[in-house]
Design an enzyme around this catalytic site. Structure first.
Site, PDB file in Angstrom:
ATOM      1  N   ASP A  37      -4.677 -21.613  80.489  1.00  0.00           N
ATOM      2  CA  ASP A  37      -5.253 -20.488  80.179  1.00  0.00           C
ATOM      3  C   ASP A  37      -5.509 -19.666  81.313  1.00  0.00           C
ATOM      4  OD1 ASP A  37      -6.963 -20.201  77.262  1.00  0.00           O
ATOM      5  OD2 ASP A  37      -7.369 -18.588  78.838  1.00  0.00           O
ATOM      6  N   ASP A  63      -0.654 -18.010  83.166  1.00  0.00           N
ATOM      7  CA  ASP A  63      -0.415 -16.747  82.297  1.00  0.00           C
ATOM      8  C   ASP A  63       0.958 -17.172  81.649  1.00  0.00           C
ATOM      9  OD1 ASP A  63       0.249 -14.463  81.313  1.00  0.00           O
ATOM     10  OD2 ASP A  63      -0.216 -13.213  83.008  1.00  0.00           O
ATOM     11  N   VAL A  64       0.856 -17.100  80.553  1.00  0.00           N
ATOM     12  CA  VAL A  64       1.922 -17.780  79.708  1.00  0.00           C
ATOM     13  C   VAL A  64       3.206 -16.608  79.370  1.00  0.00           C
ATOM     14  CG1 VAL A  64       0.606 -19.156  78.097  1.00  0.00           C
ATOM     15  CG2 VAL A  64       1.161 -16.972  77.137  1.00  0.00           C
ATOM     16  N   ASN A  90      -0.085 -21.707  71.866  1.00  0.00           N
ATOM     17  CA  ASN A  90      -1.093 -20.974  70.902  1.00  0.00           C
ATOM     18  C   ASN A  90      -1.558 -19.575  71.755  1.00  0.00           C
ATOM     19  OD1 ASN A  90      -3.487 -21.133  69.151  1.00  0.00           O
ATOM     20  ND2 ASN A  90      -4.279 -21.257  71.122  1.00  0.00           N
ATOM     21  N   TYR A 156       1.319  -6.906  67.431  1.00  0.00           N
ATOM     22  CA  TYR A 156       0.758  -8.189  66.982  1.00  0.00           C
ATOM     23  C   TYR A 156       1.521  -8.772  65.907  1.00  0.00           C
ATOM     24  CZ  TYR A 156      -2.562 -12.090  65.855  1.00  0.00           C
ATOM     25  OH  TYR A 156      -2.937 -13.320  65.493  1.00  0.00           O
ATOM     26  N   LYS A 160       4.336 -12.047  65.686  1.00  0.00           N
ATOM     27  CA  LYS A 160       4.043 -13.008  64.785  1.00  0.00           C
ATOM     28  C   LYS A 160       5.146 -13.484  64.135  1.00  0.00           C
ATOM     29  CE  LYS A 160       0.108 -14.032  66.889  1.00  0.00           C
ATOM     30  NZ  LYS A 160       0.029 -15.255  67.792  1.00  0.00           N
ATOM     31  N   THR A 191     -13.336 -15.947  65.793  1.00  0.00           N
ATOM     32  CA  THR A 191     -12.981 -16.186  67.207  1.00  0.00           C
ATOM     33  C   THR A 191     -13.040 -14.853  68.101  1.00  0.00           C
ATOM     34  OG1 THR A 191     -10.710 -15.748  67.302  1.00  0.00           O
ATOM     35  CG2 THR A 191     -11.168 -17.828  67.119  1.00  0.00           C
TER      36      THR A 191
END
Ligand SMILES: NC(=O)c1ccc[n+]([C@@H]2O[C@H](COP(=O)([O-])OP(=O)(O)OC[C@H]3O[C@@H](n4cnc5c(N)ncnc54)[C@H](O)[C@@H]3O)[C@@H](O)[C@H]2O)c1
Length: 270
Positions: A37, A63-64, A90, A156, A160, A191
């Site tokens: 993360d 950092d993905v 995720n 977004y 997805k 969240t």
């Protein structure tokens, strides 16, 4: 897969859905959970919580959106625990304000790199690492938003949508590498990402009417769906929509989507 003793990597595991999944893995007896993360403070707290549950755990700043960092995360897992059996790609973000089309071009790229490339990098490295020990499972976090237009945040919804297709396309990894690739699609869940849709302190104005109409899911609801997918070896090339109780008559509902197109069947050699 019997989770007992297995080694998992969870990105975006410092908070929210990723943290709940990391904890649920520990509760299910996972041997070790590696958190990647960018929130180091919450990441270290997550590790402490997992160790309290009896599993081993380490945190690595990751950092993905950077392929080298994602590879380093998996190397950290292998160096500490010898292998990776469960990969949970995720980490994800929303566009935030200002929304589309006023957003700066850098933020457009940032969402695509984190949400989509992060999942692709994680899956790619997981294949390398899992192949050395006979296989495993990859779960990628998408969203029901991937199935419809999202005029204020098309970055977004389109990333997805791409994750769902990418994961369907990885179904052949089961035959070639003994790696099951699946997607989870959480309904709206309580969240911090909800506030991040806006200015960080409150949800974006465009999202607020929806939030007022629905029962919001808990992170534990999502973790339960994820654990079910991991434990059931028959589930491959599946996108699990975890639905809002208000839309399913009072209980958390699951809709299992599978890519069964003729093309897919041919790709599988059936
Ligand atoms: N909460 C929802 O309603 C909902 C619904 C559908 C899908 N999702 C998806 O679930 C996933 C988790 O989201 P959440 O709701 O737990 O949000 P969250 O904001 O609570 O958690 C996201 C985590 O990802 C981390 N992160 C952000 N950028 C990163 C990066 N570049 N590299 C590594 N880590 C990074 C954050 O620090 C945070 O710990 C996301 O992919 C999100 O799109 C959430």
């Amino acid at each position: 897969m019997d989770i007992a003793g297995k080694v998992a990597v969870v990105t975006g595991g410092s908070a929210g859905i990723g943290l709940a999944i990391a904890k649920a893995l520990a509760d299910a007896g996972a041997g070790a959970i590696v958190i990647g993360d960018i929130d180091d403070t919450k990441g270290e707290a997550a590790v402490a919580g997992i160790i309290d549950k009896g599993a081993k755990s380490v945190y690595k700043h990751t950092d993905v959106s950077n392929a080298d960092k994602v590879r380093a995360l998996y190397e950290e897992a292998v160096n500490n625990f010898g292998q990776v059996d469960i990969a949970f790609n995720n980490a994800g973000i929303m566009l935030g304000e200002p929304g589309w089309p006023d957003v700066g071009i850098e933020q457009v790229g940032r969402v695509v790199k984190i949400n989509l490339l992060g999942v692709m990098y994680g899956t790619r490295v997981a294949v390398d690492v899992m192949s050395k020990t006979g296989g495993g499972i990859v779960i990628n976090t998408a969203s029901p938003a991937g199935f419809g237009p999202m005029p204020n945040d098309p970055m977004y919804s389109s990333t997805k949508a791409a994750i769902i297709n990418f994961s369907f396309s990885c179904v052949t990894l089961q035959a070639s590498h003994n790696i099951r690739v699946n997607t989870i699609m959480p309904g709206v869940t309580d969240t911090a990402i909800l506030n991040k849709s806006g200015d960080g302190n409150a949800p974006a104005e465009w999202l607020q009417p929806l939030l007022g109409m629905i029962n919001i899911l808990t992170v534990e609801d999502i973790a339960k769906g994820a654990i079910d997918v991991i434990e059931d070896d028959s589930r491959v090339g599946e996108a699990l929509s975890i639905e809002n109780p208000a839309e399913t008559g009072g209980e958390v509902g699951y809709i299992r989507l599978k890519d069964n197109t003729a093309f897919h069947e041919r790709a599988l050699g059936r």
